[in-house]
Scaffold this motif. Sequence first.
Motif, mmCIF file in Angstrom:
data_model
loop_
_atom_site.group_PDB
_atom_site.id
_atom_site.type_symbol
_atom_site.label_atom_id
_atom_site.label_comp_id
_atom_site.label_asym_id
_atom_site.label_seq_id
_atom_site.Cartn_x
_atom_site.Cartn_y
_atom_site.Cartn_z
ATOM 1 N N GLY A 317 -35.957 -11.274 -122.063
ATOM 2 C CA GLY A 317 -37.159 -11.515 -122.858
ATOM 3 C C GLY A 317 -37.310 -12.933 -123.344
ATOM 4 O O GLY A 317 -38.307 -13.251 -124.001
ATOM 5 N N ALA A 318 -36.351 -13.812 -123.025
ATOM 6 C CA ALA A 318 -36.442 -15.200 -123.505
ATOM 7 C C ALA A 318 -35.612 -16.133 -122.630
ATOM 8 O O ALA A 318 -36.073 -16.605 -121.594
ATOM 9 N N ALA A 319 -34.354 -16.382 -123.021
ATOM 10 C CA ALA A 319 -33.550 -17.431 -122.382
ATOM 11 C C ALA A 319 -33.241 -17.147 -120.923
ATOM 12 O O ALA A 319 -33.322 -18.048 -120.070
ATOM 13 N N GLY A 320 -32.868 -15.901 -120.598
ATOM 14 C CA GLY A 320 -32.522 -15.579 -119.213
ATOM 15 C C GLY A 320 -33.684 -15.773 -118.267
ATOM 16 O O GLY A 320 -33.542 -16.352 -117.181
ATOM 17 N N GLN A 321 -34.854 -15.302 -118.674
ATOM 18 C CA GLN A 321 -36.028 -15.470 -117.821
ATOM 19 C C GLN A 321 -36.424 -16.944 -117.710
ATOM 20 O O GLN A 321 -36.891 -17.385 -116.657
ATOM 21 N N ALA A 322 -36.213 -17.718 -118.781
ATOM 22 C CA ALA A 322 -36.495 -19.151 -118.714
ATOM 23 C C ALA A 322 -35.598 -19.835 -117.682
ATOM 24 O O ALA A 322 -36.043 -20.709 -116.933
ATOM 25 N N ILE A 323 -34.326 -19.433 -117.626
ATOM 26 C CA ILE A 323 -33.415 -19.998 -116.632
ATOM 27 C C ILE A 323 -33.779 -19.498 -115.235
ATOM 28 O O ILE A 323 -33.708 -20.246 -114.252
ATOM 29 N N GLN A 324 -34.180 -18.248 -115.134
ATOM 30 C CA GLN A 324 -34.674 -17.716 -113.858
ATOM 31 C C GLN A 324 -35.857 -18.551 -113.377
ATOM 32 O O GLN A 324 -35.964 -18.890 -112.190
ATOM 33 N N ASN A 325 -36.729 -18.926 -114.288
ATOM 34 C CA ASN A 325 -37.866 -19.775 -113.936
ATOM 35 C C ASN A 325 -37.428 -21.178 -113.544
ATOM 36 O O ASN A 325 -38.009 -21.793 -112.635
ATOM 37 N N LEU A 326 -36.400 -21.712 -114.216
ATOM 38 C CA LEU A 326 -35.856 -23.010 -113.814
ATOM 39 C C LEU A 326 -35.351 -22.941 -112.378
ATOM 40 O O LEU A 326 -35.615 -23.841 -111.568
ATOM 41 N N ASN A 327 -34.627 -21.869 -112.063
ATOM 42 C CA ASN A 327 -34.104 -21.714 -110.703
ATOM 43 C C ASN A 327 -35.231 -21.693 -109.679
ATOM 44 O O ASN A 327 -35.158 -22.342 -108.624
ATOM 45 N N LEU A 328 -36.287 -20.946 -109.982
ATOM 46 C CA LEU A 328 -37.419 -20.862 -109.064
ATOM 47 C C LEU A 328 -38.156 -22.197 -108.974
ATOM 48 O O LEU A 328 -38.560 -22.631 -107.895
ATOM 49 N N MET A 329 -38.318 -22.849 -110.115
ATOM 50 C CA MET A 329 -38.966 -24.166 -110.151
ATOM 51 C C MET A 329 -38.262 -25.147 -109.224
ATOM 52 O O MET A 329 -38.897 -25.900 -108.480
ATOM 53 N N MET A 330 -36.922 -25.109 -109.228
ATOM 54 C CA MET A 330 -36.134 -26.077 -108.475
ATOM 55 C C MET A 330 -35.837 -25.631 -107.046
ATOM 56 O O MET A 330 -35.183 -26.354 -106.290
ATOM 57 N N GLY A 331 -36.269 -24.412 -106.691
ATOM 58 C CA GLY A 331 -36.004 -23.921 -105.348
ATOM 59 C C GLY A 331 -34.602 -23.382 -105.160
ATOM 60 O O GLY A 331 -34.136 -23.232 -104.025
ATOM 61 N N TRP A 332 -33.909 -23.075 -106.280
ATOM 62 C CA TRP A 332 -32.572 -22.498 -106.214
ATOM 63 C C TRP A 332 -32.668 -20.981 -106.142
ATOM 64 O O TRP A 332 -33.716 -20.393 -106.424
ATOM 65 N N ASP A 333 -31.575 -20.331 -105.780
ATOM 66 C CA ASP A 333 -31.510 -18.871 -105.858
ATOM 67 C C ASP A 333 -31.776 -18.453 -107.303
ATOM 68 O O ASP A 333 -31.158 -18.991 -108.237
ATOM 69 N N GLU A 334 -32.709 -17.503 -107.493
ATOM 70 C CA GLU A 334 -33.131 -17.186 -108.853
ATOM 71 C C GLU A 334 -32.035 -16.561 -109.701
ATOM 72 O O GLU A 334 -32.140 -16.506 -110.934
ATOM 73 N N THR A 335 -30.949 -16.096 -109.085
ATOM 74 C CA THR A 335 -29.860 -15.473 -109.845
ATOM 75 C C THR A 335 -28.812 -16.477 -110.320
ATOM 76 O O THR A 335 -27.894 -16.100 -111.055
ATOM 77 N N THR A 336 -28.954 -17.743 -109.932
ATOM 78 C CA THR A 336 -27.933 -18.743 -110.250
ATOM 79 C C THR A 336 -27.700 -18.847 -111.761
ATOM 80 O O THR A 336 -28.633 -19.024 -112.534
#
Length: 345
Positions: A317-336
């Motif tokens: 609901g907050a920090a984890g999804q924000a990091i998931q979005n960072l991963n997607l933003m950067m083209g990394w695996d979203e689970t990183t």
Amino acid sequence: MKVAIVGSTGYGGVELIRFLIHHPGVEITSVISASSAGESIAAGYPHLNQILMDTLDGVDPAEMKAKADVVFTATPSGVSTKLVPQLLAVGLKVIDLSGDFRLKSGEQYEHWYKHEPAPAELLQSAVYGLSEWYGKDVVGVPFISNPGCYPTAALLGLGPALQAGWIDGDSIIIDGKSGVSGAGRGVNLTSHYAEINENLKPYKVNRHQHIPEIEQVLQDVHGKPVTVTFTTHLTPMTRGIMCTMYAKLNGSYADHDFVQLYSEHYAGRRFVRVRPEGTWPATKEVYGSNYCDIGFSVDKRTQRVTIISVIDNVVKGAAGQAIQNLNLMMGWDETTGLSYVPVYP
């Protein structure tokens, strides 16, 4: 990737620290707090002693630009409205965890949040980062608005059925329950131990600021306006959100139909777990993790379906999804940096 965290002394900010410390593609170069600048982060959060020794910086966009590539803004509503334009102007990428850029209408924001809205062009440029629905939209963009905690649970639970036309968009009722961490770390009567212990109480009935956010996304999914009844409750637990949702069926479906629909829709999305027929999730089963668990029960007698969705409000609901979005933003695996098993018991 060098990152700065604004609002590091709130629960969302410190949860970002907990996950990002272990992220292989990230270095935390600045932790920022307007209220505690100059103090050690461990002074307010002793569990970080000898783990993160940083002294909290003040809010200065030029200094942030010198230290970071991406800024997470985990600020109260009304703060990011003024800060984010400055960060974007100096060339920083921003993932905003406040509610200031989730609504596309400035009038709606002012009505529900009681703050002056951001400029219309910024509201339109912010990509809404509900990862499992808009993951492709956030790739390579400089500015993401992270969804709210209740909307994340509600939208992941309702989206596939509404998109498929299986439920009536005008019949949706959402019964939401949250742990006390959702109220933030500030001292107030709402989160006072004697008030919340052994107690369950509704709040912001029919006026919660997440109502227009939920309706905005459901309209996008459905293709026409959707109106929901949404009631929130505070529960005597630290973390967790459960949204129990009810909707009228537009056809004849059984539990296994919903399990199949959702399993197919979220296939390959590692953080949504669809429960087998006849089992339903509990908040403890996602505690401390980035998972959203969803279960169903069709009531043929009333021709309604009950959809139950649970998340950890501070993570998915907050920090984890924000990091998931960072991963997607950067083209990394979203689970990183996020593949942690839930804490149990």
